[in-house]
Write an enzyme that holds these catalytic residues in place. Structure first.
Site, PDB file in Angstrom:
ATOM      1  CG  HIS A 124      34.541  57.415  16.796  1.00  0.00           C
ATOM      2  ND1 HIS A 124      35.050  56.351  16.333  1.00  0.00           N
ATOM      3  CD2 HIS A 124      34.799  57.346  18.012  1.00  0.00           C
ATOM      4  CE1 HIS A 124      35.309  55.484  17.299  1.00  0.00           C
ATOM      5  NE2 HIS A 124      35.108  56.226  18.365  1.00  0.00           N
TER       6      HIS A 124
ATOM      7  CE  LYS B 261      28.239  50.897  21.277  1.00  0.00           C
ATOM      8  NZ  LYS B 261      29.478  50.836  22.081  1.00  0.00           N
TER       9      LYS B 261
HETATM   10  P1  AMP Z   1      35.708  55.338  21.833  1.00  0.00           P
HETATM   11  O1  AMP Z   1      36.602  55.660  20.981  1.00  0.00           O
HETATM   12  O2  AMP Z   1      34.813  54.135  21.970  1.00  0.00           O
HETATM   13  O3  AMP Z   1      35.993  55.741  23.315  1.00  0.00           O
HETATM   14  O4  AMP Z   1      34.494  56.525  21.844  1.00  0.00           O
HETATM   15  C1  AMP Z   1      34.549  57.867  21.725  1.00  0.00           C
HETATM   16  C2  AMP Z   1      33.114  58.758  21.646  1.00  0.00           C
HETATM   17  O5  AMP Z   1      32.597  58.163  20.468  1.00  0.00           O
HETATM   18  C3  AMP Z   1      32.307  58.245  22.963  1.00  0.00           C
HETATM   19  O6  AMP Z   1      31.639  59.603  23.433  1.00  0.00           O
HETATM   20  C4  AMP Z   1      31.392  57.260  22.326  1.00  0.00           C
HETATM   21  O7  AMP Z   1      30.180  57.017  22.788  1.00  0.00           O
HETATM   22  C5  AMP Z   1      31.475  57.649  21.023  1.00  0.00           C
HETATM   23  N1  AMP Z   1      30.434  56.750  20.038  1.00  0.00           N
HETATM   24  C6  AMP Z   1      31.226  55.572  20.066  1.00  0.00           C
HETATM   25  N2  AMP Z   1      30.412  54.829  18.962  1.00  0.00           N
HETATM   26  C7  AMP Z   1      29.237  55.258  18.829  1.00  0.00           C
HETATM   27  C8  AMP Z   1      28.050  55.317  18.178  1.00  0.00           C
HETATM   28  N3  AMP Z   1      28.002  54.111  17.460  1.00  0.00           N
HETATM   29  N4  AMP Z   1      27.221  56.528  17.855  1.00  0.00           N
HETATM   30  C9  AMP Z   1      27.380  57.585  18.597  1.00  0.00           C
HETATM   31  N5  AMP Z   1      28.433  57.654  19.186  1.00  0.00           N
HETATM   32  C10 AMP Z   1      29.510  56.860  19.523  1.00  0.00           C
END
Ligand code: AMP
Length: 277
Positions: A34, A146
């Site tokens: 994030h 991801k």
């Molecule tokens: P989430 O909180 O899981 O909904 O993720 C929020 C954002 O962070 C989304 O755009 C995800 O794709 C991104 N994200 C989550 N994990 C990763 C990671 N390991 N590397 C890059 N972006 C990530």
């Protein structure tokens, strides 16, 4: 850093914020993945808005909505350290007030892969991202590779509904042993954590075969299955070698493609992907 807890307040703040304005949508339980999006948004010189909202409509009835990790205090400290300007942290009732009925469905793209194993998931994602885009009206929004299918769903939605946001996709951030960072990694016990490296090992095996000249998609899928079979704690949901734009399964890899997989390690469902070519 200002924390905004209602749609009405956000609508006011967006009018006063210096442009360009960049949005980083999250469900909280923040990690380096994030934060990499936040840093990228900041480096472009934008006013950075991070949203923290565990979106109930993207969870299935038997999924982990109630158990999903939440630690708002820690999240706010991290966002402040990263120099975020505004945090949008609405309540469920504010986003989905009584009588809420409209949803956004991106069609076939949302029914493949993740959509097959999580019916309705991308309707929930598309609906909430559409709402965030219209409530916040960012110039740019940052997402992680991801969640490859999610980025394609959002690009589709953004184009189809003329939302006019510049959608930026950032590379996956990984632990030292290759495991893609995810809020759900917190569910893994020590044995499971060791087993979870099977995802990246499987993807790396496909990538190595591809780099060695293999173009037969079944052989590339086979390379992933072989690695996963050797890990007793890994239960495969899908392995895929797909067109990087449409996510249609390929017979041969002749253009931009992705190797993707979803695997359960115990009760924890993990996804990951790498580009081929
Ligand atoms: P989430 O909180 O899981 O909904 O993720 C929020 C954002 O962070 C989304 O755009 C995800 O794709 C991104 N994200 C989550 N994990 C990763 C990671 N390991 N590397 C890059 N972006 C990530």
């Amino acid at each position: 850093m200002k924390v905004i807890k209602s749609v009405a307040e956000m609508a006011e703040a967006r009018e006063q914020a210096p442009r360009p304005m960049a949005l980083v949508p999250t469900m909280g339980a923040l990690h380096e993945g994030h934060l990499s999006l936040v840093r990228r948004a900041r480096s472009e010189g934008a006013t950075v808005v991070a949203s923290v909202f565990v979106n109930p409509t993207q969870f299935g009835p038997n999924e982990d909505l109630a158990a999903y990790p939440r630690d708002l205090e820690r999240d706010l400290a991290l966002l402040e350290q990263e120099g975020v300007d505004l945090v949008f942290q609405p309540s469920q009732e504010d986003i989905y007030p009584s009588g809420f009925a409209t949803t956004v469905d991106v069609g076939a793209l949302g029914r493949r892969l993740e959509g097959e194993f999580r019916p309705g998931h991308f309707r929930g994602v598309a609906t909430v991202v559409c709402k965030l885009f219209t409530i916040i009206r960012p110039d740019e929004a940052y997402f992680g590779q991801k969640d490859a299918q999610q980025t394609l769903v959002i690009r589709r939605l953004n184009a189809d509904l003329n939302l006019g946001v510049n959608v930026v996709v950032c590379p996956s951030v990984r632990e030292a042993d290759g495991l893609a960072m995810s809020s759900r990694n917190a569910y893994l016990g020590p044995e499971e954590r060791r087993a979870s490296t099977a995802l990246f090992r499987a993807l790396s095996a496909a990538q190595a075969r591809f780099n060695g000249g293999e173009r037969d998609a079944d052989k590339l899928r086979g390379a992933m299955v072989q690695v996963l079979r050797m890990e007793p704690l890994a239960q495969r949901e899908y392995v895929s070698v797909s067109d990087a734009e449409t996510l249609e399964e390929l017979a041969r890899v002749d253009g931009p493609a992705l190797a993707l997989l979803a695997v359960r390690i115990g009760n924890t469902r993990l996804i990951d992907n790498v580009a081929l070519g």
